[in-house]
Design a protein around this motif. Structure first.
Motif, mmCIF file in Angstrom:
data_model
loop_
_atom_site.group_PDB
_atom_site.id
_atom_site.type_symbol
_atom_site.label_atom_id
_atom_site.label_comp_id
_atom_site.label_asym_id
_atom_site.label_seq_id
_atom_site.Cartn_x
_atom_site.Cartn_y
_atom_site.Cartn_z
ATOM 1 N N SER A 32 0.830 -1.206 0.000
ATOM 2 C CA SER A 32 0.000 0.000 0.000
ATOM 3 C C SER A 32 0.863 1.253 0.000
ATOM 4 C CB SER A 32 -0.922 0.005 1.233
ATOM 5 O OG SER A 32 -1.867 -1.034 1.165
ATOM 6 N N LEU A 33 1.909 1.254 0.821
ATOM 7 C CA LEU A 33 2.792 2.416 0.881
ATOM 8 C C LEU A 33 3.450 2.663 -0.470
ATOM 9 C CD1 LEU A 33 4.065 4.597 2.706
ATOM 10 C CD2 LEU A 33 5.920 2.972 3.171
ATOM 11 N N ALA A 34 3.868 1.585 -1.145
ATOM 12 C CA ALA A 34 4.488 1.738 -2.463
ATOM 13 C C ALA A 34 3.506 2.326 -3.465
ATOM 14 C CB ALA A 34 4.999 0.382 -2.956
ATOM 15 N N ILE A 49 9.506 2.156 -4.318
ATOM 16 C CA ILE A 49 10.056 2.723 -3.086
ATOM 17 C C ILE A 49 11.186 1.833 -2.591
ATOM 18 C CG2 ILE A 49 7.896 3.828 -2.433
ATOM 19 C CD1 ILE A 49 7.578 1.670 -0.270
ATOM 20 N N LEU A 50 12.147 2.458 -1.911
ATOM 21 C CA LEU A 50 13.298 1.770 -1.340
ATOM 22 C C LEU A 50 13.231 1.859 0.172
ATOM 23 C CD1 LEU A 50 16.061 3.422 -3.569
ATOM 24 C CD2 LEU A 50 15.004 1.171 -3.936
ATOM 25 N N MET A 65 12.827 -3.450 -1.835
ATOM 26 C CA MET A 65 12.371 -2.579 -2.909
ATOM 27 C C MET A 65 11.007 -3.062 -3.377
ATOM 28 S SD MET A 65 11.880 -2.321 -6.426
ATOM 29 C CE MET A 65 11.676 -0.903 -7.516
ATOM 30 N N PHE A 66 10.043 -2.134 -3.402
ATOM 31 C CA PHE A 66 8.699 -2.422 -3.876
ATOM 32 C C PHE A 66 8.421 -1.592 -5.115
ATOM 33 C CE2 PHE A 66 8.771 -3.650 0.495
ATOM 34 C CZ PHE A 66 7.961 -4.767 0.575
ATOM 35 N N GLU A 216 10.142 -2.644 -17.325
ATOM 36 C CA GLU A 216 10.424 -3.236 -16.025
ATOM 37 C C GLU A 216 9.180 -3.864 -15.426
ATOM 38 O OE1 GLU A 216 12.707 -1.973 -11.874
ATOM 39 O OE2 GLU A 216 12.555 -0.545 -13.520
ATOM 40 N N ARG A 217 9.336 -5.053 -14.945
ATOM 41 C CA ARG A 217 8.250 -5.771 -14.285
ATOM 42 C C ARG A 217 7.658 -4.940 -13.148
ATOM 43 N NH1 ARG A 217 9.949 -11.094 -10.953
ATOM 44 N NH2 ARG A 217 11.269 -9.467 -10.096
ATOM 45 N N GLY A 218 6.353 -4.753 -13.170
ATOM 46 C CA GLY A 218 5.690 -4.001 -12.112
ATOM 47 C C GLY A 218 5.755 -2.510 -12.257
#
Length: 315
Positions: A32-34, A49-50, A65-66, A216-218
């Motif tokens: 959720s944060l990502a 996000i890192l 990493m998300f 990039e995946r995602g």
């Protein structure tokens, strides 16, 4: 929750970075944060996000990493340099082993890639050519410059995991529309590719330069992907396009890194870890909503130093 972060980038691959060593978020809350912080239409934006997190018995600190869709990646080498910089500052060191999701990497603060550009050397791997690692169901044990019938078109791919999975193809001229079509086929997580994959189209520009463009995946099309640059360097060596042990320049839309792949399948990248600004924002994880961002500090000199590098690459 009030989230303090640094907006940073590695070779144009941009992220909010948080010091989460004392956090106890669930995987669902991280997702959720990502989605909130990395949303391009949101208050911060990024390719994901890192998080600086605790290490283990073999590492000083760790990294998570998300992606912007909330999925967690095995690693992100552009992001790793940024997390390494935060870890160096937190622990007062200049070199470290970092715990990743499924492996470890070595990082070191080294001489500037260009004036005013904070630079980190990172060594990751070993890269693997085993299709069972992904998995790629129904594929031979290795794919090296070989067609993948389930993908659109007739291009030949080399399949590399480092540990993120990558399809790499070498072409004369990159066509973004074609890259997106192949990337979206992988992004759909078909039965033969359940964990999806990154896709890179690579131009070889002489004996010591590659230009890499990645879906990039995602995330989708990105200005840069660190593991894609590492995978492309290794694929170039495996297929005889570049010599093992030779340092090359790897260019991308966001800038460049220096890269070297060894015969033991370890790949080293020298690249930037640039701070852009520091801020904080109140995030409602349940509603996946953020308030107004307060900018606490800007790093204009670092931004300008990297901009000079990126402009030179584009020229």
């Amino acid at each position: 929750m009030l989230v303090r972060f640094i907006k940073c980038h590695g070779s144009g691959n941009d992220f909010p970075l948080v010091d989460a060593r004392d956090w106890t978020l669930s995987n669902a809350e991280w997702a959720s944060l990502a989605r909130v912080l990395a949303a391009r239409g949101g208050p911060v934006g990024g390719d994901g996000i890192l998080a600086l997190v605790p290490g283990d018995d073999a590492s000083a600190f760790g990294m998570r990493m998300f992606n912007s869709d909330g999925s967690e990646a095995e690693t992100c080498l552009n992001g790793l340099r940024c997390v390494a910089r935060a870890g160096f500052a937190a622990f007062g060191v200049e070199t470290a082993t970092v715990r990743l999701k499924t492996s470890h990497a070595q990082v070191e603060h080294v001489g500037d890639l260009a004036p005013g550009v904070y630079t980190v050397a990172e060594t990751a791997g070993p890269a693997s050519l085993a299709t069972a690692d992904w998995p790629i169901l129904g594929a031979p044990e290795r794919l090296i410059d070989a067609p993948v019938p389930s993908l659109p078109g007739t291009r030949a791919y080399t399949a590399v995991s480092i540990p993120n999975p990558h399809f790499v193809t070498f072409i004369e001229h990159i066509d973004d529309a074609e890259l997106v079509a192949v990337g979206e086929a992988c992004e759909a997580a078909p039965a033969w590719l359940p964990n999806r994959a990154n896709v890179s189209f690579v131009e070889r520009r002489g004996d010591d330069t590659l230009f890499v463009r990645t879906f990039e995946r995602g995330v989708g099309l990105t200005s840069s992907c660190g593991s894609a640059m590492a995978a492309s360097t290794y694929a170039a060596c495996v297929t005889g396009r570049i010599e093992f042990g030779r340092e090359i320049a790897v260019l991308n839309r966001g800038g460049m890194v220096r890269a070297r792949a060894e015969v033991d399948a370890m790949v080293t990248l020298h690249g930037n870890a640039t701070w852009e600004w520091e801020g904080e924002v109140d995030v409602d994880l349940g509603a996946e909503r953020a308030g107004d961002v307060q900018v606490l500090r800007r790093f204009d000199d670092e931004v300008a130093a990297w901009q000079a590098v990126a402009e030179n690459v584009q020229r």
